[in-house]
Design an enzyme around this catalytic site. Structure first.
Site, PDB file in Angstrom:
ATOM      1  N   GLN A   9      49.208  19.408  26.866  1.00 22.81           N
ATOM      2  CA  GLN A   9      50.770  19.285  27.048  1.00 22.81           C
ATOM      3  C   GLN A   9      50.963  17.986  27.811  1.00 22.81           C
ATOM      4  O   GLN A   9      50.585  17.700  28.853  1.00 22.81           O
ATOM      5  CB  GLN A   9      51.400  20.326  27.456  1.00 22.81           C
ATOM      6  CG  GLN A   9      53.181  20.196  26.611  1.00 22.81           C
ATOM      7  CD  GLN A   9      53.575  21.566  26.647  1.00 22.81           C
ATOM      8  OE1 GLN A   9      52.862  22.452  26.561  1.00 22.81           O
ATOM      9  NE2 GLN A   9      55.090  21.613  26.714  1.00 22.81           N
ATOM     10  N   SER A  94      43.957  23.111  28.226  1.00 22.05           N
ATOM     11  CA  SER A  94      45.213  24.048  27.820  1.00 22.05           C
ATOM     12  C   SER A  94      45.285  24.259  26.670  1.00 22.05           C
ATOM     13  O   SER A  94      44.408  24.881  25.936  1.00 22.05           O
ATOM     14  CB  SER A  94      46.230  23.494  28.969  1.00 22.05           C
ATOM     15  OG  SER A  94      47.430  24.463  28.699  1.00 22.05           O
ATOM     16  N   LEU A  95      46.243  23.585  26.054  1.00 22.59           N
ATOM     17  CA  LEU A  95      46.410  24.086  24.605  1.00 22.59           C
ATOM     18  C   LEU A  95      45.206  23.269  23.885  1.00 22.59           C
ATOM     19  O   LEU A  95      45.243  23.543  22.749  1.00 22.59           O
ATOM     20  CB  LEU A  95      47.813  23.429  24.062  1.00 22.59           C
ATOM     21  CG  LEU A  95      48.103  22.091  24.014  1.00 22.59           C
ATOM     22  CD1 LEU A  95      47.379  21.578  22.384  1.00 22.59           C
ATOM     23  CD2 LEU A  95      49.496  21.331  24.108  1.00 22.59           C
ATOM     24  N   ARG A 119      52.640  30.458  21.137  1.00 19.54           N
ATOM     25  CA  ARG A 119      52.107  30.384  22.479  1.00 19.54           C
ATOM     26  C   ARG A 119      53.288  29.353  23.197  1.00 19.54           C
ATOM     27  O   ARG A 119      53.947  29.777  24.280  1.00 19.54           O
ATOM     28  CB  ARG A 119      50.973  29.476  22.564  1.00 19.54           C
ATOM     29  CG  ARG A 119      50.320  29.431  23.976  1.00 19.54           C
ATOM     30  CD  ARG A 119      49.065  28.567  23.976  1.00 19.54           C
ATOM     31  NE  ARG A 119      48.383  28.381  25.245  1.00 19.54           N
ATOM     32  CZ  ARG A 119      48.418  27.427  25.747  1.00 19.54           C
ATOM     33  NH1 ARG A 119      49.323  26.532  25.379  1.00 19.54           N
ATOM     34  NH2 ARG A 119      47.803  27.317  26.827  1.00 19.54           N
ATOM     35  N   HIS A 203      50.199  28.382  33.514  1.00 22.25           N
ATOM     36  CA  HIS A 203      49.041  28.634  34.261  1.00 22.25           C
ATOM     37  C   HIS A 203      49.293  29.372  35.447  1.00 22.25           C
ATOM     38  O   HIS A 203      48.806  28.974  36.613  1.00 22.25           O
ATOM     39  CB  HIS A 203      48.169  27.704  34.353  1.00 22.25           C
ATOM     40  CG  HIS A 203      47.773  26.903  32.934  1.00 22.25           C
ATOM     41  ND1 HIS A 203      47.163  27.597  31.916  1.00 22.25           N
ATOM     42  CD2 HIS A 203      48.033  25.855  32.201  1.00 22.25           C
ATOM     43  CE1 HIS A 203      47.010  27.142  30.718  1.00 22.25           C
ATOM     44  NE2 HIS A 203      47.749  25.961  31.130  1.00 22.25           N
ATOM     45  N   GLN A 252      43.641  32.332  29.841  1.00 13.44           N
ATOM     46  CA  GLN A 252      44.257  31.023  30.020  1.00 13.44           C
ATOM     47  C   GLN A 252      45.776  30.975  30.336  1.00 13.44           C
ATOM     48  O   GLN A 252      45.993  30.152  31.014  1.00 13.44           O
ATOM     49  CB  GLN A 252      43.713  30.417  28.709  1.00 13.44           C
ATOM     50  CG  GLN A 252      43.686  28.917  28.990  1.00 13.44           C
ATOM     51  CD  GLN A 252      44.417  28.303  27.857  1.00 13.44           C
ATOM     52  OE1 GLN A 252      45.660  28.338  27.212  1.00 13.44           O
ATOM     53  NE2 GLN A 252      43.654  27.257  27.282  1.00 13.44           N
TER      54      GLN A 252
END
Length: 310
Positions: A9, A94-95, A119, A203, A252
């Site tokens: 992101q 991440s994503l 998500r 996170h 995660q």
């Protein structure tokens, strides 16, 4: 040896994917399939904006994935470069880990889009706006960042969210704790702490409700063994077993993105080139952390150049 890597992101921008879709039917198919999967005109939003709507987590996450996978698919189908024959690992920030799993065949595109839409919604709703925050610590080692976080917590959540690169670590937690952390940077030998313009504290343990939502969603999602190993953010190690992939994706949501360690581990395993798809945000992290060559692939010209080199 090379690895294909996928951004997270913050890499979204109005106009993303537009030129690629004009030039390639393969890219258009990806954007159309994602729109259909999530029941939304996402590609129109990517192409035309508004920027604040595209930046919403629930839109940015599937949009960034769609753009990266479209770029990869054009390379594979029009450039004649099958991923399975050209890379040793895939990884995503991440994503981007979902994009990597899609690239490696562990998740199909429609499932990936639906999971990322959910998500984004779950992460946004986990913490009321204004309660959490994030900050980038520049010039910090992981040990320094952890020490700052521990000193700033004072009974609240303040944790390392992303260990991105040499000298670039991100904290996440309660807004007041993040403010305290920024104020403590000099005391701990950290060059600078800067608040990040984010809508939620990603996170960190505050994301526990989102982790629960993803555990339920992933339980019902079809995941198969990837045809190349995928580096997991939370372990900085490759995973191939579908059960383990599910577990790592749940962890995660609240866990630290160990990107610097992942890059070092892939280089130690023989990776000499990291190819980033759809953006130019991971390549600087590669440059700061390892000796391997970073390559960014965004445009048709980039795709054609990479296809020739492979």
């Amino acid at each position: 040896m090379r690895a294909f890597i996928f951004p997270g992101q913050g890499s979204q921008a109005v106009g993303m994917g537009a030129a690629l879709a004009e030039a390639s039917a393969v890219a258009r198919e990806v954007f159309e399939e994602v729109d259909e999967a999530i029941g939304q005109h996402l590609f129109r939003l990517m192409r035309e904006g508004a920027a604040e709507e595209l930046t919403l987590t629930e839109n940015a996450q599937p949009a960034i994935m769609a753009n990266a996978i479209a770029t990869l698919r054009v390379l594979e189908r029009e450039g004649g470069v099958p991923l399975a024959e050209k890379v040793a690992f895939v990884a995503g920030h991440s994503l981007g880990e979902y994009s990597a799993l899609c690239a490696a065949g562990a998740l199909d595109l429609a499932t990936t889009a639906r999971l990322l839409k959910l998500r984004g919604q779950a992460m946004q709703s986990a913490v009321p706006v204004g309660v959490g925050g994030m900050a980038a610590l520049l010039g910090a080692t992981l040990d320094q960042a952890q020490a700052v976080a521990a000193a700033a917590a004072e009974g609240e959540v303040c944790a390392v969210a992303n260990d991105n690169a040499e000298g670039q670590v991100v904290l996440s937690g309660h807004a007041a704790a993040i403010e305290r952390a920024i104020g403590l940077c000099r005391e701990f030998g950290v060059k600078k702490g800067t608040a990040l313009p984010v809508s939620a504290p990603f996170h960190c343990p505050l994301m526990a409700p989102a982790a629960e939502a993803m555990a339920a969603a992933l339980e019902g999602a079809r995941i198969v063994a990837p045809f190349v190993p995928v580096f997991a953010n939370v372990t900085a190690a490759p995973v191939s077993d579908p059960t383990e992939i599910r577990a790592r994706l749940v962890e995660q949501v609240t866990g630290m993105v160990r990107w610097r360690e992942s890059l070092l581990a892939m280089e130690a395993a023989g990776i000499e080139q990291f190819v980033e798809f759809g953006a130019k945000v991971l390549s600087p992290m590669v440059k700061r952390t390892v000796k391997a060559e970073p390559v960014s692939v965004v445009t048709m010209a980039d795709i054609e150049g990479l296809a020739r080199s492979l």
